[in-house]
Write an enzyme that holds these catalytic residues in place. Structure first.
Site, PDB file in Angstrom:
ATOM      1  CE  LYS A 101      20.892   1.914  16.459  1.00 60.91           C
ATOM      2  NZ  LYS A 101      21.835   0.825  16.778  1.00 60.91           N
ATOM      3  CE  LYS A 142      26.164  -4.003  14.052  1.00 56.69           C
ATOM      4  NZ  LYS A 142      25.728  -5.175  13.310  1.00 56.69           N
ATOM      5  CB  THR A 160      24.881  -0.873  16.779  1.00 58.27           C
ATOM      6  OG1 THR A 160      24.943  -2.295  16.644  1.00 58.27           O
ATOM      7  CG2 THR A 160      25.531  -0.215  15.575  1.00 58.27           C
TER       8      THR A 160
HETATM    9  N1  LIG Z   1      18.353  -7.160  16.373  1.00 59.20           N
HETATM   10  C1  LIG Z   1      19.490  -7.378  15.669  1.00 59.20           C
HETATM   11  O1  LIG Z   1      19.514  -8.173  14.698  1.00 59.20           O
HETATM   12  C2  LIG Z   1      20.772  -6.698  16.027  1.00 59.20           C
HETATM   13  C3  LIG Z   1      20.811  -5.568  16.806  1.00 59.20           C
HETATM   14  N2  LIG Z   1      22.009  -4.988  17.084  1.00 59.20           N
HETATM   15  C4  LIG Z   1      22.082  -3.798  17.935  1.00 59.20           C
HETATM   16  O2  LIG Z   1      21.912  -4.259  19.266  1.00 59.20           O
HETATM   17  C5  LIG Z   1      21.207  -3.285  20.030  1.00 59.20           C
HETATM   18  C6  LIG Z   1      19.935  -3.915  20.591  1.00 59.20           C
HETATM   19  O3  LIG Z   1      19.163  -4.359  19.515  1.00 59.20           O
HETATM   20  P1  LIG Z   1      17.797  -5.177  19.731  1.00 59.20           P
HETATM   21  O4  LIG Z   1      17.944  -6.122  20.852  1.00 59.20           O
HETATM   22  O5  LIG Z   1      17.422  -5.677  18.394  1.00 59.20           O
HETATM   23  O6  LIG Z   1      16.830  -3.992  20.136  1.00 59.20           O
HETATM   24  P2  LIG Z   1      15.427  -4.000  20.898  1.00 59.20           P
HETATM   25  O7  LIG Z   1      14.714  -2.805  20.412  1.00 59.20           O
HETATM   26  O8  LIG Z   1      14.791  -5.324  20.813  1.00 59.20           O
HETATM   27  O9  LIG Z   1      15.887  -3.774  22.447  1.00 59.20           O
HETATM   28  C7  LIG Z   1      16.368  -2.546  22.858  1.00 59.20           C
HETATM   29  C8  LIG Z   1      16.762  -2.603  24.319  1.00 59.20           C
HETATM   30  O10 LIG Z   1      17.223  -1.308  24.729  1.00 59.20           O
HETATM   31  C9  LIG Z   1      16.451  -0.904  25.873  1.00 59.20           C
HETATM   32  N3  LIG Z   1      16.318   0.534  25.921  1.00 59.20           N
HETATM   33  C10 LIG Z   1      15.871   1.356  24.960  1.00 59.20           C
HETATM   34  N4  LIG Z   1      15.918   2.648  25.358  1.00 59.20           N
HETATM   35  C11 LIG Z   1      16.401   2.636  26.613  1.00 59.20           C
HETATM   36  C12 LIG Z   1      16.707   3.642  27.561  1.00 59.20           C
HETATM   37  N5  LIG Z   1      16.527   4.949  27.291  1.00 59.20           N
HETATM   38  N6  LIG Z   1      17.207   3.271  28.752  1.00 59.20           N
HETATM   39  C13 LIG Z   1      17.420   1.959  29.030  1.00 59.20           C
HETATM   40  N7  LIG Z   1      17.162   0.953  28.183  1.00 59.20           N
HETATM   41  C14 LIG Z   1      16.668   1.284  26.976  1.00 59.20           C
HETATM   42  C15 LIG Z   1      15.133  -1.625  25.722  1.00 59.20           C
HETATM   43  O11 LIG Z   1      14.453  -1.643  26.965  1.00 59.20           O
HETATM   44  P3  LIG Z   1      12.839  -1.838  27.050  1.00 59.20           P
HETATM   45  O12 LIG Z   1      12.605  -3.299  26.959  1.00 59.20           O
HETATM   46  O13 LIG Z   1      12.468  -1.248  28.338  1.00 59.20           O
HETATM   47  O14 LIG Z   1      12.263  -1.085  25.875  1.00 59.20           O
HETATM   48  C16 LIG Z   1      15.614  -2.987  25.254  1.00 59.20           C
HETATM   49  O15 LIG Z   1      16.127  -3.729  26.317  1.00 59.20           O
HETATM   50  C17 LIG Z   1      20.974  -2.111  19.073  1.00 59.20           C
HETATM   51  O16 LIG Z   1      22.012  -1.185  19.231  1.00 59.20           O
HETATM   52  C18 LIG Z   1      21.023  -2.758  17.706  1.00 59.20           C
HETATM   53  O17 LIG Z   1      21.373  -1.839  16.682  1.00 59.20           O
HETATM   54  C19 LIG Z   1      23.207  -5.519  16.661  1.00 59.20           C
HETATM   55  C20 LIG Z   1      23.224  -6.647  15.911  1.00 59.20           C
HETATM   56  C21 LIG Z   1      22.006  -7.306  15.494  1.00 59.20           C
HETATM   57  O1  LIG Z   2      23.013  -4.921  13.443  1.00 57.82           O
HETATM   58  C1  LIG Z   2      22.366  -5.854  12.971  1.00 57.82           C
HETATM   59  C2  LIG Z   2      22.999  -6.834  12.128  1.00 57.82           C
HETATM   60  C3  LIG Z   2      22.057  -7.843  11.592  1.00 57.82           C
HETATM   61  C4  LIG Z   2      22.803  -8.900  10.830  1.00 57.82           C
HETATM   62  O2  LIG Z   2      24.049  -8.920  10.836  1.00 57.82           O
HETATM   63  O3  LIG Z   2      22.107  -9.742  10.239  1.00 57.82           O
END
Ligand SMILES: NC(=O)C1=CN([C@@H]2O[C@H](COP(=O)(O)OP(=O)(O)OC[C@H]3O[C@@H](n4cnc5c(N)ncnc54)[C@H](OP(=O)(O)O)[C@@H]3O)[C@@H](O)[C@H]2O)C=CC1
Ligand SMILES: O=CCCC(=O)O
Length: 289
Positions: A238, A170, A95
């Site tokens: 964010k 989104k 996102t």
């Molecule tokens: N969780 C949710 O319910 C949802 C999340 N999203 C979106 O999906 C994305 C991921 O979310 P989520 O999995 O929850 O987040 P997490 O915080 O669990 O994971 C974040 C990921 O990004 C990596 N990362 C962070 N900073 C850097 C960097 N500078 N360089 C390389 N890799 C980096 C982390 O690596 P490391 O392990 O090394 O920290 C990790 O793999 C976000 O944009 C979020 O808004 C969308 C829908 C639902």
């Molecule tokens: O970006 C996160 C979405 C979470 C949700 O749809 O429940």
């Protein structure tokens, strides 16, 4: 089909696992490389850098925390740009804001590679069960090529046209969701403070016109102050920030979203950023006369 996957956080781990379980060959990379090991147990290969993953795979998916991470993985040393080119596709499912997505798109397409943004609606559990809603935009050919993977990851895919439209959709959805979470939390606190049983409120809400899976799924855990992270609060904040910027650009007044953003910022400043975004309830609970 061989797919690369960059970013194994809450979402990326579940999504790449799902691809593996459904017969895809997956090569994974994560900034903290040790997080790849669990996927290897299920048959994944590891790429040492994003560039190595792209070199090996025709399609590479990214699921990263925020705009800074999405840009870093593409533009930094050993990044995607070093190996992307004609015949290869890059799909960013993180996102981010439309500007970040466009910057990545321009860089990828200038090498001859194809780009699709494809953020998702749905959280940890839908990611685990392949029930996400995919909001794709960009290269239509790459979208069509990606449908077998999207069919595993999601219950429905939308193709929304030009790059930026997926990011905008989104952000609008998550702006609404973040505002709803604040209103819901205020309602729970108000019911308790005014002498009602908040569990009764959950039952009443669930039978009426504003019943929804978020209230139903998160309400009981919130009342126990259980905010085990599915969608981390720092990511919701964010998204509020990026949605408010989109509102600024389009001269859309969003006082409700702005107030919700303030609550999420306060929660972050109190160290709740890594908990689920439902933890905003805790700071609303703290507010006294
Ligand atoms: N969780 C949710 O319910 C949802 C999340 N999203 C979106 O999906 C994305 C991921 O979310 P989520 O999995 O929850 O987040 P997490 O915080 O669990 O994971 C974040 C990921 O990004 C990596 N990362 C962070 N900073 C850097 C960097 N500078 N360089 C390389 N890799 C980096 C982390 O690596 P490391 O392990 O090394 O920290 C990790 O793999 C976000 O944009 C979020 O808004 C969308 C829908 C639902
Ligand atoms: O970006 C996160 C979405 C979470 C949700 O749809 O429940």
């Amino acid at each position: 089909m061989e797919v690369g996957f960059l970013g194994l956080g809450i979402m990326g781990k579940a999504m790449s696992m799902n691809l593996l379980k459904n017969g895809f060959k997956v090569t994974v990379w994560n900034r903290t490389l040790s997080k790849c090991n669990e996927l290897v147990e299920f048959g994944a290969s590891i790429g040492e850098t994003p560039a190595q993953v792209v070199k090996k795979c025709r399609l590479t998916i990214a699921m990263l925390s925020d705009p800074a991470a999405a840009l870093s993985v593409v533009f930094d040393k050993d990044g995607v740009l070093e190996q992307i080119g004609s015949g290869k596709g890059y799909i960013d499912m993180s996102t981010v804001d439309p500007e970040t997505s466009s910057k990545i798109s321009q860089a990828i397409t200038s090498t001859g590679g194809a780009f699709l943004e494809a953020p998702v609606s749905g959280s940890k559990q839908p990611a685990e069960t392949g029930q996400l809603v995919i909001l794709a935009a960009g290269d239509k050919g790459l979208y069509e090529e990606s449908i077998p993977a999207f069919d595993v990851l999601g219950k429905k895919s939308f193709f929304l046209g030009q790059v930026g439209n997926g990011a905008k959709m989104k952000l609008v959805v998550n702006m609404i969701m973040g505002s709803m979470m604040n209103a819901f939390s205020e309602g729970l606190v108000l019911s308790e403070r005014s002498g009602l049983n908040p569990h009764d409120l959950l039952d009443v809400l669930d039978l009426g016109g504003i019943a929804n899976p978020m209230f139903r799924g998160k309400g009981p855990a919130m009342l126990k102050s259980n905010h085990s992270p599915a969608f981390p609060l720092k990511h919701q904040q964010k998204d509020m920030r990026l949605a408010l910027a989109l509102g600024d650009e389009n001269a859309v007044s969003m006082p409700v979203a702005a107030a919700a953003n303030e609550s999420f910022k306060k929660a972050r400043s109190m160290g709740l950023g890594d908990l689920d975004f439902s933890a905003v309830y805790e700071i609303l609970k703290m507010t006294k006369d």
